[in-house]
Write a protein that holds these residues in place. Structure first.
Motif, short mmCIF file in Angstrom:
data_model
loop_
_atom_site.label_atom_id
_atom_site.label_comp_id
_atom_site.label_asym_id
_atom_site.label_seq_id
_atom_site.Cartn_x
_atom_site.Cartn_y
_atom_site.Cartn_z
N CYS A 246 0.82 -1.22 0.00
CA CYS A 246 0.00 0.00 0.00
C CYS A 246 0.85 1.27 0.00
O CYS A 246 0.37 2.35 0.35
CB CYS A 246 -0.93 0.02 1.22
N CYS A 250 -3.58 2.50 -4.55
CA CYS A 250 -4.11 1.22 -5.02
C CYS A 250 -5.47 1.42 -5.69
O CYS A 250 -6.21 2.35 -5.35
CB CYS A 250 -4.28 0.26 -3.84
N ILE A 253 -8.04 -1.99 -1.87
CA ILE A 253 -7.31 -2.64 -0.78
C ILE A 253 -8.18 -3.76 -0.20
O ILE A 253 -9.32 -3.52 0.21
CB ILE A 253 -6.93 -1.63 0.33
N THR A 297 -4.43 4.07 5.46
CA THR A 297 -4.58 3.67 4.06
C THR A 297 -5.79 4.27 3.36
O THR A 297 -5.96 4.09 2.15
CB THR A 297 -4.68 2.13 3.95
N THR A 301 -6.53 4.34 -1.56
CA THR A 301 -7.36 3.43 -2.33
C THR A 301 -8.42 4.18 -3.13
O THR A 301 -9.15 5.00 -2.58
CB THR A 301 -8.03 2.37 -1.41
N TYR A 305 -12.35 -0.66 -0.06
CA TYR A 305 -11.84 -1.90 0.53
C TYR A 305 -12.73 -3.08 0.16
O TYR A 305 -13.92 -2.92 -0.11
CB TYR A 305 -11.80 -1.77 2.06
#
Length: 357
Positions: A246, A250, A253, A297, A301, A305
């Motif tokens: 990461c 991304c 994730i 994170t 992204t 997720y």
């Protein structure tokens, strides 16, 4: 540092417990964790420690209560339905503030279900696990080496906070064989036990009574407040997780633990070949859940997720709470002992991010 040996996960648990100073094991056979007990039944008597196969899971956990009350390191292990039978005893142990380690090698459910690997005990483990207001630290190793390392930590955390600690692995992790090295782990600084343990030592000014019964509601509320303060401290200091791949932004994730996280690392490689950049958040403590990993994170992204589980969707609820509506959270799971394949997870990823780049 020693040589690596090829061991089944369940047997490595047993040896790691011996290395961690476990003096007493009480258990009852149930697939797929029976080899924990089988290994310790041979190992413990040779080193003058206690192995006892109880007449039931209920008896085993209450023997743990008694042994833990004397201050010695003790452990029990079981698989899903057996943990349910131990639930009342686990609540008593938490209420009496006794340190112990509980192993759950998860099989498919509900009911008797099947003996194949699953992660469908997540709710049971992380949302208290039994009656009353309590939590216990829950570790979810992803390899046999990590499982062996975590056993030592589990015993230390149990002693430091006077709490039951669960180490939870799925049936695949319990039954597979991998090289493992039993390292000399530096034990943490541990508190004394003489002030509370009922171990027959002389010279005390008061009797030590092990108890979880408080008939006066005012006293029980004070006890609950004490426990909640302890759990708040555990949340601050004992969170463990891995953030993988990461470093840069991304497309998506994934969030997975245990065996499923290993499968997801293969998905990352497959996706890269198709121009899709994936990351992974791997909780190592399921409780306390690693909120911090999502704070770190959330800006990395594009499409949020994806919680990947061997269940019908349990950890995904904690992922959604952690993300708090800031990004989408999807779910992919298999249940009943079915193990998700990298290809089918990748198909789900493509469904979310829109195919190859």
């Amino acid at each position: 540092m020693g040589d690596k040996v090829l061991m089944k996960g369940t047997e490595a648990i047993g040896e790691a417990a011996v290395k961690a100073g476990c003096k007493c094991f009480f258990g009852y056979p149930i697939t797929p964790q029976t080899e924990v007990a089988a290994y310790l039944s041979k190992r413990m008597p040779k080193i003058n420690r206690v192995f006892l196969q109880a007449e039931s899971e209920i008896a085993a956990v209450n023997m743990v209560y008694g042994a833990a009350g004397t201050g010695v390191r003790c452990m029990t292990s079981s698989s899903s339905p057996g943990i349910s039978l131990k639930a009342e005893g686990i609540s008593y142990i938490a209420g009496a503030e006794l340190p112990c380690v509980i192993i759950n090698i998860v099989r498919g459910g509900p009911g008797l279900g099947g003996i194949q690997p699953a992660q469908s005990d997540y709710f049971q483990a992380t949302k208290g696990g039994a009656h009353g207001d309590f939590n216990m630290p829950v570790y979810a190793p992803a390899s046999i080496q990590e499982m062996a390392d975590i056993i030592q930590e589990a015993f230390d955390v149990a002693d430091i906070y006077r709490t039951p600690v669960m180490v939870m692995g799925d049936g695949m992790l319990g039954q597979m064989m991998e090289p493992v090295e039993f390292r000399d782990v530096q034990a943490r600084e541990l508190p004394e036990k003489a002030s509370w343990a009922a171990n027959g030592l002389h010279g005390r000014k008061q009797h030590n009574v092990i108890n979880s019964l408080f008939l006066k509601p005012e006293e029980l509320e004070l006890h609950n407040e004490k426990l909640q303060a302890k759990y708040a401290e555990i949340k601050k200091t004992e969170v463990k997780y891995e953030v993988f791949n990461c470093e840069e932004e991304c497309d998506l994730i994934m969030v997975a633990y245990g065996t499923t996280s290993r499968i997801c690392k293969n998905v990352i490689k497959l996706a890269a070949k198709e121009g899709i950049k994936l990351g992974l958040v791997r909780p190592i403590t399921l409780w306390p859940f690693p909120q911090e990993a999502f704070d770190k994170t959330i800006d990395k992204t594009k499409h949020g997720y994806l919680s990947v589980e061997m269940s019908c969707g349990q950890m995904v609820e904690d992922v959604r709470l952690s993300v708090n509506g800031k990004k989408p959270v999807g779910f992919y799971g298999r249940s009943g002992g079915m193990v998700p394949t990298p290809a089918e997870i990748l198909d789900k990823v493509k469904e979310i991010v829109g195919g190859a780049k």
